[in-house]
Design a protein around this motif. Sequence first.
Motif, PDB file in Angstrom:
ATOM      1  N   HIS A  43       0.897  -0.958   0.169  1.00 46.27           N
ATOM      2  CA  HIS A  43       0.133  -0.054  -0.082  1.00 46.27           C
ATOM      3  C   HIS A  43       0.971   1.144   0.054  1.00 46.27           C
ATOM      4  CE1 HIS A  43      -3.267  -2.727   0.550  1.00 46.27           C
ATOM      5  NE2 HIS A  43      -2.686  -3.327   1.689  1.00 46.27           N
ATOM      6  N   TYR A  44       1.826   1.345  -0.871  1.00 45.20           N
ATOM      7  CA  TYR A  44       2.475   2.463  -1.095  1.00 45.20           C
ATOM      8  C   TYR A  44       1.749   3.369  -1.897  1.00 45.20           C
ATOM      9  CZ  TYR A  44       6.771   0.792   1.271  1.00 45.20           C
ATOM     10  OH  TYR A  44       7.649   0.272   2.099  1.00 45.20           O
ATOM     11  N   LYS A  45       1.866   4.852  -1.648  1.00 45.09           N
ATOM     12  CA  LYS A  45       1.279   5.742  -2.628  1.00 45.09           C
ATOM     13  C   LYS A  45       2.133   6.592  -3.330  1.00 45.09           C
ATOM     14  CE  LYS A  45      -2.606   5.158  -0.029  1.00 45.09           C
ATOM     15  NZ  LYS A  45      -3.409   3.985  -0.341  1.00 45.09           N
ATOM     16  N   LEU A  46       1.598   6.949  -4.562  1.00 46.84           N
ATOM     17  CA  LEU A  46       2.391   7.654  -5.763  1.00 46.84           C
ATOM     18  C   LEU A  46       2.510   9.175  -5.096  1.00 46.84           C
ATOM     19  CD1 LEU A  46       4.065   7.873  -8.452  1.00 46.84           C
ATOM     20  CD2 LEU A  46       1.801   8.266  -9.500  1.00 46.84           C
ATOM     21  N   GLU A  47       3.850   9.474  -4.894  1.00 49.22           N
ATOM     22  CA  GLU A  47       3.910  10.888  -4.196  1.00 49.22           C
ATOM     23  C   GLU A  47       4.503  11.772  -5.189  1.00 49.22           C
ATOM     24  OE1 GLU A  47       4.391  13.240  -0.851  1.00 49.22           O
ATOM     25  OE2 GLU A  47       3.643  11.374  -1.037  1.00 49.22           O
ATOM     26  N   GLN A  48       5.393  11.488  -6.281  1.00 51.69           N
ATOM     27  CA  GLN A  48       5.859  12.329  -7.116  1.00 51.69           C
ATOM     28  C   GLN A  48       5.939  11.550  -8.585  1.00 51.69           C
ATOM     29  OE1 GLN A  48       9.009  14.192  -4.765  1.00 51.69           O
ATOM     30  NE2 GLN A  48       8.492  15.878  -5.793  1.00 51.69           N
ATOM     31  N   THR A  49       5.838  12.230  -9.641  1.00 52.94           N
ATOM     32  CA  THR A  49       6.246  11.780 -10.829  1.00 52.94           C
ATOM     33  C   THR A  49       6.992  12.731 -11.384  1.00 52.94           C
ATOM     34  OG1 THR A  49       3.995  10.686 -11.019  1.00 52.94           O
ATOM     35  CG2 THR A  49       5.189  10.658 -13.294  1.00 52.94           C
ATOM     36  N   PHE A  50       8.276  12.137 -11.918  1.00 56.71           N
ATOM     37  CA  PHE A  50       9.084  13.019 -13.165  1.00 56.71           C
ATOM     38  C   PHE A  50       9.204  12.309 -14.513  1.00 56.71           C
ATOM     39  CE2 PHE A  50      10.642  13.331  -8.640  1.00 56.71           C
ATOM     40  CZ  PHE A  50      10.900  14.738  -8.404  1.00 56.71           C
ATOM     41  N   ILE A  51       9.882  12.655 -15.326  1.00 59.61           N
ATOM     42  CA  ILE A  51       9.866  12.233 -16.693  1.00 59.61           C
ATOM     43  C   ILE A  51      10.243  10.602 -16.664  1.00 59.61           C
ATOM     44  CG2 ILE A  51      10.992  12.380 -18.850  1.00 59.61           C
ATOM     45  CD1 ILE A  51      11.248  15.460 -18.496  1.00 59.61           C
ATOM     46  N   ALA A  52      11.369  10.372 -15.797  1.00 60.05           N
ATOM     47  CA  ALA A  52      11.656   9.131 -16.074  1.00 60.05           C
ATOM     48  C   ALA A  52      11.887   8.262 -14.463  1.00 60.05           C
ATOM     49  CB  ALA A  52      13.223   8.924 -16.422  1.00 60.05           C
ATOM     50  N   PHE A  53      11.011   8.828 -13.620  1.00 58.72           N
ATOM     51  CA  PHE A  53      11.007   8.384 -12.354  1.00 58.72           C
ATOM     52  C   PHE A  53       9.677   8.684 -11.610  1.00 58.72           C
ATOM     53  CE2 PHE A  53      15.477   9.360 -12.937  1.00 58.72           C
ATOM     54  CZ  PHE A  53      16.173   8.272 -12.133  1.00 58.72           C
ATOM     55  N   LYS A  54       9.204   7.752 -10.718  1.00 53.05           N
ATOM     56  CA  LYS A  54       8.257   7.704  -9.783  1.00 53.05           C
ATOM     57  C   LYS A  54       8.600   7.340  -8.338  1.00 53.05           C
ATOM     58  CE  LYS A  54       4.673   6.491 -13.145  1.00 53.05           C
ATOM     59  NZ  LYS A  54       3.526   5.321 -13.473  1.00 53.05           N
ATOM     60  N   ILE A  55       8.153   8.422  -7.369  1.00 54.31           N
ATOM     61  CA  ILE A  55       8.348   8.284  -6.078  1.00 54.31           C
ATOM     62  C   ILE A  55       7.361   7.844  -5.198  1.00 54.31           C
ATOM     63  CG2 ILE A  55       9.321   9.477  -4.029  1.00 54.31           C
ATOM     64  CD1 ILE A  55      11.170   9.930  -6.439  1.00 54.31           C
ATOM     65  N   TRP A  56       7.509   6.586  -4.570  1.00 55.57           N
ATOM     66  CA  TRP A  56       6.425   6.186  -3.792  1.00 55.57           C
ATOM     67  C   TRP A  56       6.949   6.191  -2.366  1.00 55.57           C
ATOM     68  CZ3 TRP A  56       2.258   3.958  -6.542  1.00 55.57           C
ATOM     69  CH2 TRP A  56       2.519   3.646  -7.829  1.00 55.57           C
ATOM     70  N   LYS A  57       5.741   6.423  -1.543  1.00 54.01           N
ATOM     71  CA  LYS A  57       5.777   6.527  -0.077  1.00 54.01           C
ATOM     72  C   LYS A  57       4.900   5.760   0.625  1.00 54.01           C
ATOM     73  CE  LYS A  57       8.085  10.898   0.420  1.00 54.01           C
ATOM     74  NZ  LYS A  57       8.213  12.295   0.963  1.00 54.01           N
ATOM     75  N   LYS A  58       5.501   5.276   1.845  1.00 51.89           N
ATOM     76  CA  LYS A  58       4.456   4.586   2.599  1.00 51.89           C
ATOM     77  C   LYS A  58       3.337   5.191   3.205  1.00 51.89           C
ATOM     78  CE  LYS A  58       3.369   0.599   4.575  1.00 51.89           C
ATOM     79  NZ  LYS A  58       2.551  -0.295   3.971  1.00 51.89           N
TER      80      LYS A  58
END
Length: 102
Positions: A87-102
């Motif tokens: 159940h991580y949540k998508l925090e940020q999206t960049f061109i080539a990256f996604k950042i997931w946080k708990k």
Amino acid sequence: AAAVARTALKQRQIVWWNANDAAAWYYGVSLGNLDVSAPPPFGAAAQLSNPQPALLEGLPKPDLIIASKPDLFDPNGQVERYIQTNHYKLEQTFIAFKIWKK
């Protein structure tokens, strides 16, 4: 994405880097030796490239998962499965990256 990783590592958060290790090196993200018996020390991210489920389950649960190009670095979908199952949540999206946080 590298700035987010560096900030999280300075805050002693556990970071998984599911992306190119050369990019981490270039942008100053410290990567630890990926060995389940010895997780990366604080201040270093776990570098994951096509990880197996046992490896993911053996690592400390991350506060932050940075993922890039799943076709190259997660072709079997293990990191994606881990993200969904835990159940991580998508925090940020960049061109080539996604950042997931708990």
